[in-house]
Scaffold this motif. Structure first.
Motif, PDB file in Angstrom:
ATOM      1  N   TYR A 146     -49.874  59.318  36.856  1.00 10.52           N
ATOM      2  CA  TYR A 146     -48.547  58.838  36.463  1.00 10.52           C
ATOM      3  C   TYR A 146     -48.679  57.591  35.602  1.00 10.52           C
ATOM      4  O   TYR A 146     -48.075  57.488  34.539  1.00 10.52           O
ATOM      5  CB  TYR A 146     -47.697  58.547  37.698  1.00 10.52           C
ATOM      6  CG  TYR A 146     -46.427  57.806  37.371  1.00 10.52           C
ATOM      7  CD1 TYR A 146     -45.296  58.485  36.932  1.00 10.52           C
ATOM      8  CD2 TYR A 146     -46.364  56.415  37.478  1.00 10.52           C
ATOM      9  CE1 TYR A 146     -44.138  57.800  36.594  1.00 10.52           C
ATOM     10  CE2 TYR A 146     -45.207  55.728  37.155  1.00 10.52           C
ATOM     11  CZ  TYR A 146     -44.097  56.421  36.720  1.00 10.52           C
ATOM     12  OH  TYR A 146     -42.958  55.744  36.396  1.00 10.52           O
ATOM     13  N   ARG A 147     -49.474  56.642  36.059  1.00  9.59           N
ATOM     14  CA  ARG A 147     -49.658  55.393  35.307  1.00  9.59           C
ATOM     15  C   ARG A 147     -50.298  55.672  33.936  1.00  9.59           C
ATOM     16  O   ARG A 147     -49.952  55.045  32.949  1.00  9.59           O
ATOM     17  CB  ARG A 147     -50.502  54.413  36.104  1.00  9.59           C
ATOM     18  CG  ARG A 147     -49.788  53.903  37.326  1.00  9.59           C
ATOM     19  CD  ARG A 147     -50.595  52.810  38.025  1.00  9.59           C
ATOM     20  NE  ARG A 147     -50.019  52.479  39.299  1.00  9.59           N
ATOM     21  CZ  ARG A 147     -48.879  51.839  39.478  1.00  9.59           C
ATOM     22  NH1 ARG A 147     -48.186  51.449  38.437  1.00  9.59           N
ATOM     23  NH2 ARG A 147     -48.425  51.578  40.686  1.00  9.59           N
ATOM     24  N   PHE A 148     -51.222  56.613  33.898  1.00 13.31           N
ATOM     25  CA  PHE A 148     -51.882  56.966  32.637  1.00 13.31           C
ATOM     26  C   PHE A 148     -50.880  57.590  31.665  1.00 13.31           C
ATOM     27  O   PHE A 148     -50.817  57.214  30.492  1.00 13.31           O
ATOM     28  CB  PHE A 148     -53.033  57.940  32.911  1.00 13.31           C
ATOM     29  CG  PHE A 148     -53.672  58.481  31.674  1.00 13.31           C
ATOM     30  CD1 PHE A 148     -54.550  57.705  30.936  1.00 13.31           C
ATOM     31  CD2 PHE A 148     -53.389  59.770  31.241  1.00 13.31           C
ATOM     32  CE1 PHE A 148     -55.140  58.203  29.788  1.00 13.31           C
ATOM     33  CE2 PHE A 148     -53.971  60.274  30.099  1.00 13.31           C
ATOM     34  CZ  PHE A 148     -54.850  59.489  29.366  1.00 13.31           C
ATOM     35  N   LEU A 149     -50.102  58.537  32.151  1.00 13.13           N
ATOM     36  CA  LEU A 149     -49.164  59.255  31.284  1.00 13.13           C
ATOM     37  C   LEU A 149     -48.026  58.376  30.777  1.00 13.13           C
ATOM     38  O   LEU A 149     -47.528  58.577  29.676  1.00 13.13           O
ATOM     39  CB  LEU A 149     -48.599  60.475  32.007  1.00 13.13           C
ATOM     40  CG  LEU A 149     -49.609  61.580  32.288  1.00 13.13           C
ATOM     41  CD1 LEU A 149     -48.993  62.649  33.181  1.00 13.13           C
ATOM     42  CD2 LEU A 149     -50.120  62.191  30.993  1.00 13.13           C
ATOM     43  N   PHE A 150     -47.630  57.400  31.588  1.00 15.91           N
ATOM     44  CA  PHE A 150     -46.498  56.554  31.205  1.00 15.91           C
ATOM     45  C   PHE A 150     -46.919  55.123  30.870  1.00 15.91           C
ATOM     46  O   PHE A 150     -46.106  54.216  30.876  1.00 15.91           O
ATOM     47  CB  PHE A 150     -45.433  56.575  32.304  1.00 15.91           C
ATOM     48  CG  PHE A 150     -44.854  57.941  32.509  1.00 15.91           C
ATOM     49  CD1 PHE A 150     -43.958  58.478  31.598  1.00 15.91           C
ATOM     50  CD2 PHE A 150     -45.244  58.716  33.586  1.00 15.91           C
ATOM     51  CE1 PHE A 150     -43.434  59.748  31.775  1.00 15.91           C
ATOM     52  CE2 PHE A 150     -44.728  59.993  33.772  1.00 15.91           C
ATOM     53  CZ  PHE A 150     -43.828  60.512  32.864  1.00 15.91           C
ATOM     54  N   GLY A 158     -40.490  45.710  39.058  1.00 22.30           N
ATOM     55  CA  GLY A 158     -39.467  46.119  38.121  1.00 22.30           C
ATOM     56  C   GLY A 158     -39.938  47.067  37.030  1.00 22.30           C
ATOM     57  O   GLY A 158     -39.118  47.606  36.318  1.00 22.30           O
ATOM     58  N   THR A 159     -41.247  47.321  36.881  1.00 22.30           N
ATOM     59  CA  THR A 159     -41.689  48.208  35.815  1.00 22.30           C
ATOM     60  C   THR A 159     -41.844  49.641  36.288  1.00 22.30           C
ATOM     61  O   THR A 159     -41.822  50.546  35.487  1.00 22.30           O
ATOM     62  CB  THR A 159     -43.038  47.742  35.228  1.00 22.30           C
ATOM     63  OG1 THR A 159     -44.006  47.730  36.268  1.00 22.30           O
ATOM     64  CG2 THR A 159     -42.913  46.377  34.589  1.00 22.30           C
ATOM     65  N   ASP A 160     -42.017  49.857  37.555  1.00 17.42           N
ATOM     66  CA  ASP A 160     -42.179  51.192  38.093  1.00 17.42           C
ATOM     67  C   ASP A 160     -40.925  51.596  38.849  1.00 17.42           C
ATOM     68  O   ASP A 160     -40.185  50.749  39.337  1.00 17.42           O
ATOM     69  CB  ASP A 160     -43.363  51.243  39.061  1.00 17.42           C
ATOM     70  CG  ASP A 160     -44.698  51.046  38.363  1.00 17.42           C
ATOM     71  OD1 ASP A 160     -44.783  51.415  37.178  1.00 17.42           O
ATOM     72  OD2 ASP A 160     -45.611  50.541  39.001  1.00 17.42           O
ATOM     73  N   PRO A 161     -40.690  52.907  38.987  1.00 16.11           N
ATOM     74  CA  PRO A 161     -39.592  53.335  39.824  1.00 16.11           C
ATOM     75  C   PRO A 161     -39.797  52.853  41.259  1.00 16.11           C
ATOM     76  O   PRO A 161     -40.918  52.603  41.680  1.00 16.11           O
ATOM     77  CB  PRO A 161     -39.657  54.874  39.764  1.00 16.11           C
ATOM     78  CG  PRO A 161     -40.565  55.201  38.653  1.00 16.11           C
ATOM     79  CD  PRO A 161     -41.408  54.008  38.384  1.00 16.11           C
ATOM     80  N   GLU A 162     -38.704  52.740  41.999  1.00 15.95           N
ATOM     81  CA  GLU A 162     -38.775  52.209  43.353  1.00 15.95           C
ATOM     82  C   GLU A 162     -39.743  52.977  44.232  1.00 15.95           C
ATOM     83  O   GLU A 162     -40.466  52.408  45.031  1.00 15.95           O
ATOM     84  CB  GLU A 162     -37.377  52.257  43.979  1.00 15.95           C
ATOM     85  CG  GLU A 162     -36.977  50.943  44.614  1.00 15.95           C
ATOM     86  CD  GLU A 162     -35.559  51.012  45.111  1.00 15.95           C
ATOM     87  OE1 GLU A 162     -35.382  51.509  46.232  1.00 15.95           O
ATOM     88  OE2 GLU A 162     -34.665  50.572  44.369  1.00 15.95           O
ATOM     89  N   TRP A 163     -39.784  54.311  44.073  1.00 15.13           N
ATOM     90  CA  TRP A 163     -40.639  55.132  44.936  1.00 15.13           C
ATOM     91  C   TRP A 163     -42.127  54.878  44.700  1.00 15.13           C
ATOM     92  O   TRP A 163     -42.953  55.151  45.543  1.00 15.13           O
ATOM     93  CB  TRP A 163     -40.327  56.616  44.762  1.00 15.13           C
ATOM     94  CG  TRP A 163     -40.564  57.126  43.369  1.00 15.13           C
ATOM     95  CD1 TRP A 163     -39.657  57.172  42.362  1.00 15.13           C
ATOM     96  CD2 TRP A 163     -41.783  57.637  42.832  1.00 15.13           C
ATOM     97  NE1 TRP A 163     -40.228  57.679  41.223  1.00 15.13           N
ATOM     98  CE2 TRP A 163     -41.536  57.980  41.487  1.00 15.13           C
ATOM     99  CE3 TRP A 163     -43.051  57.847  43.342  1.00 15.13           C
ATOM    100  CZ2 TRP A 163     -42.508  58.516  40.657  1.00 15.13           C
ATOM    101  CZ3 TRP A 163     -44.010  58.378  42.514  1.00 15.13           C
ATOM    102  CH2 TRP A 163     -43.737  58.705  41.197  1.00 15.13           C
ATOM    103  N   LEU A 164     -42.475  54.322  43.543  1.00 13.48           N
ATOM    104  CA  LEU A 164     -43.882  54.083  43.240  1.00 13.48           C
ATOM    105  C   LEU A 164     -44.322  52.673  43.609  1.00 13.48           C
ATOM    106  O   LEU A 164     -45.487  52.382  43.698  1.00 13.48           O
ATOM    107  CB  LEU A 164     -44.146  54.348  41.751  1.00 13.48           C
ATOM    108  CG  LEU A 164     -45.600  54.425  41.325  1.00 13.48           C
ATOM    109  CD1 LEU A 164     -46.308  55.525  42.091  1.00 13.48           C
ATOM    110  CD2 LEU A 164     -45.695  54.657  39.851  1.00 13.48           C
ATOM    111  N   GLN A 165     -43.373  51.783  43.835  1.00 10.30           N
ATOM    112  CA  GLN A 165     -43.736  50.397  44.156  1.00 10.30           C
ATOM    113  C   GLN A 165     -44.155  50.241  45.594  1.00 10.30           C
ATOM    114  O   GLN A 165     -43.856  50.959  46.450  1.00 10.30           O
ATOM    115  CB  GLN A 165     -42.569  49.471  43.864  1.00 10.30           C
ATOM    116  CG  GLN A 165     -42.308  49.368  42.393  1.00 10.30           C
ATOM    117  CD  GLN A 165     -41.207  48.379  42.078  1.00 10.30           C
ATOM    118  OE1 GLN A 165     -40.712  47.683  42.938  1.00 10.30           O
ATOM    119  NE2 GLN A 165     -40.808  48.336  40.832  1.00 10.30           N
TER     120      GLN A 165
END
Length: 165
Positions: A146-150, A158-165
């Motif tokens: 996910y981090r690679f693709l985006f 604040g940079t990632d969606p809540e579910w990823l934090q």
């Protein structure tokens, strides 16, 4: 992901410390008291193996795995991205394989009722770490993908969606 990080850290530390405590207890009992505890080796091994296998995912999370950068450092950015994508695909595939074979090992040991020699502890519980660590690796590889693709290189508030934090 923060909750998973905390859970991983707590379990790795706990399993490692319990394993070391059992080892120290066994050494004390054998050499000071003169009463060897045969069960201790089985549990010491189990706790350390569990700590190490969960540690695979924490090492992946923190980019602490061993890597060979000689070739990687000499190629262009496009090739680096291709290498990274291949690595992520193989990592996800390996994680699925680990989950699959680990689950098979657990089920076979459970059906056969295999127990350890000294403690008589069900061996399927020992084997549970295989699918668990496979699942943890899968989650961490998917997170990296996910981090690679985006282009999300670092976890920042604040940079990632809540579910990823």
């Amino acid at each position: 992901m923060k909750l998973l990080t905390k859970i991983e850290n707590v379990f790795v530390i706990t399993f490692f410390l319990v394993g070391i405590a059992i080892s120290l207890f066994a050494v004390f009992m054998r050499y000071v008291v003169g009463n060897s505890q045969s069960w201790a080796t089985e549990f010491f091994t189990m706790f350390l193996v569990w700590a190490i296998f969960i540690g695979f995912a924490t090492a992946l999370r923190d980019d602490k795995h061993v890597s060979i950068d000689i070739l990687f450092d000499k190629v262009g950015e496009r090739t680096k991205k291709i290498f990274e994508m291949i690595t992520l695909i193989f990592g996800i595939a390996f994680s699925i394989f680990f989950i699959w074979t680990g689950t098979d090992m657990v089920l076979v040991a459970f059906k056969q009722g295999i127990k350890t020699i000294d403690a008589g502890f069900p061996i399927w519980i020992y084997y549970l770490i295989m699918p668990i660590s496979g699942a943890l690796l899968f989650i961490r590889f998917v997170e990296k993908a996910y981090r690679f693709l985006f282009n999300k290189r670092e976890t920042q508030e604040g940079t990632d969606p809540e579910w990823l934090q």
